[in-house]
Scaffold this active site. Structure first.
Site, PDB file in Angstrom:
ATOM      1  N   ASN A  40       5.665  -9.521  -5.317  1.00 16.94           N
ATOM      2  CA  ASN A  40       6.696  -9.728  -4.414  1.00 16.94           C
ATOM      3  C   ASN A  40       6.890 -11.021  -2.748  1.00 16.94           C
ATOM      4  O   ASN A  40       6.651 -10.992  -1.974  1.00 16.94           O
ATOM      5  CB  ASN A  40       6.674  -8.591  -4.018  1.00 16.94           C
ATOM      6  N   HIS A  94       6.931   0.389   4.709  1.00 19.45           N
ATOM      7  CA  HIS A  94       6.635   0.581   2.986  1.00 19.45           C
ATOM      8  C   HIS A  94       7.182   2.088   2.778  1.00 19.45           C
ATOM      9  O   HIS A  94       8.071   3.118   1.783  1.00 19.45           O
ATOM     10  CB  HIS A  94       5.645   0.663   1.680  1.00 19.45           C
TER      11      HIS A  94
END
Length: 488
Positions: free
Chosen positions: A310, A341
């Site tokens: 990521n 998140h």
């Protein structure tokens, strides 16, 4: 389009039933495949050399909004409204208010807010080299802003890119490189022939196909939840527990490989993502790539794994938090990542554990690694051991991220007697820890950055997403003739 609701279109429900996958997953994959075809059309018929930037911005935005509506129904309009409100706030009261956590809507909005803040509200001498390279010197128009946030290439799965890189692509300046002088100012212009992304796109689609196949055939037989199965916890020996932990988390990764690599391929197919040439004169299409699979699976340190997983999110965390934090940048960065998140407790357990792992791994590396560099056989032994430890540590850390809830997460850690947590704390208590220097992008000092590679590329968390026009032309002009052979 079939009737849409807050859960998206049901047009593909028969296909969803046939493949036995949830409708939202089917919608996502089909829309991304449509975006891939649209990207090829966009590059072919709406190339910057034959179409105005206004048209390119408008079409990219409209296609993006349609895909969002298809996948998410009318929820998609919430993002559009929030983007518009955020734009108005930036125009009316200035970017400084965007520092308010209430205004964090997406990575792109916060990234652009900081980039405008750096370019319009701070002096150049106050900026780091990366901030100076990314700084935006004028307020984007509403169309440019919506296009950057909602374009069809990245609205469903990203990846994040800098505003300057995106505008450079839309305006067709990706292959007009500006030579930067020692003071950071652009001095001379040079042009190279536009390379074709076809080979890179095909290679990434092959990776997508293999990842999807692996996910559909293997992953379902190795559920992460089995790590907390009572019978397994009671009956399995420790080697079996360690092995299954690693294998089950390994099997959970291909779905991310598929989604991120497909997103990268879509952008490349549209002509976005070019980052210059390597030493052999081959075009590089990894400007906004989100992962490097080989480096992930062969990671010999916690940091190496994070640097290749990521990537664009790690870049965002470094730029908006780590570089700007006044104290405990590592802890603040992991906490921001958890907030970004979502609200599931498992996210916070994972990122709190990640803080311990990162600090302990850094201490171990700083104190031990230099003893194992010579001879080569000793270095090979060190790499083998650190690979095994890293893979187990990563798997141990991210189990709560997959399980999401508190009870199963604590059940897992209890079955391991919190062994790695305790080991990390002991390492931090017993080994001296070097103070981090955020101004330097060294391998040891920056927890979420990458050292410069042998090919001369900048580390992925420092300057690889500088505006394309600022980082390519420093390669020798003697290779220009070879580059011309790569013409489409």
């Amino acid at each position: 389009m079939a009737a849409t609701s807050t859960t998206g279109s049901t047009l593909l429900q028969p296909l969803s039933n046939a493949v036995q996958l949830p409708i939202d997953q089917v919608n996502f994959v089909v829309c991304q495949l449509f975006a891939l075809l649209a990207a090829i059309w966009f590059r072919t018929y709406l190339h910057a050399s034959r179409t105005s930037s206004f048209i390119r911005h408008g079409i990219a935005t409209l296609l993006g909004l349609y895909l969002a509506l298809f996948c998410f129904g009318w929820y998609a309009l919430h993002f559009l409204v929030q983007s518009g409100v955020s734009y108005c706030i930036m125009v009316i009261i200035g970017v400084e208010r965007m520092h308010n956590p209430m205004m964090i809507i997406t990575q792109k909005i916060t990234s652009l807010a900081y980039e405008i803040h750096d370019g319009m509200f701070r002096k150049d001498e106050e900026l780091t080299p990366s901030q100076r390279g990314l700084a935006v010197r004028r307020m984007p128009s509403l169309l440019e802003y919506l296009s950057y946030n909602c374009n069809f290439m990245g609205i469903l799965a990203g990846p994040l890119c800098s505003y300057k890189d995106y505008i450079t692509f839309i305006e067709g300046r990706s292959y007009q490189m500006a030579q930067s002088g020692e003071d950071g100012k652009e001095e001379a212009q040079c042009e190279r022939t536009e390379p074709s992304p076809n080979v890179a796109v095909v290679q990434k689609l092959v990776v997508c196909g293999l990842s999807l196949l692996f996910h559909l055939t293997v992953c379902t037989s190795l559920p992460v939840q089995y790590n907390i199965d009572e019978h397994f916890q009671a009956a399995a020996a420790w080697p079996a527990k360690v092995a299954y932990l690693y294998v089950s988390l390994l099997a959970a990764r291909p779905k991310y490989y598929f989604a991120w690599t497909l997103a990268d391929a879509i952008n490349n197919a549209a002509g976005f993502g070019f980052r210059g040439y390597d030493r052999n004169g081959a075009a590089r299409w990894d400007l906004i790539s989100n992962l490097r699979i080989q480096q992930i699976e062969m990671s010999t340190s916690f940091k190496m794994f994070l640097d290749n997983w990521n990537i664009q999110t790690a870049l965002w965390l470094k730029r908006v938090c780590y570089e700007r934090a006044s104290f405990s940048p590592t802890i603040q960065t992991f906490f921001l990542s958890a907030i970004w998140h979502g609200v599931y407790p498992g996210y916070y357990l994972t990122f709190l554990t990640g803080v311990l792992m990162t600090l302990a791994a850094r201490a171990m590396r700083n104190n031990l690694r230099h003893h194992f560099l010579e001879p080569p056989q000793l270095k090979l032994f060190y790499d083998a051991v650190t690979w095994m430890v890293t893979q187990v540590a990563i798997s141990y850390t991210v189990v709560p991220f997959v399980l999401l809830s508190i009870k199963p997460s604590f059940s897992f850690y209890s079955s391991w007697y919190y062994g790695l947590h305790i080991a990390c704390i002991l390492v931090l208590l017993l080994l001296p820890v070097k103070k981090t220097q955020r101004g330097k992008s060294t391998h040891e000092n920056v927890p979420l950055s990458r050292s410069k590679k042998s090919d001369g590329s900048e580390n992925s968390l420092g300057q690889n997403s500088f505006s394309t026009t600022n980082n390519i032309c420093s390669q020798t002009r003697g290779t220009t003739s070879r580059h011309s052979l790569l013409k489409q």
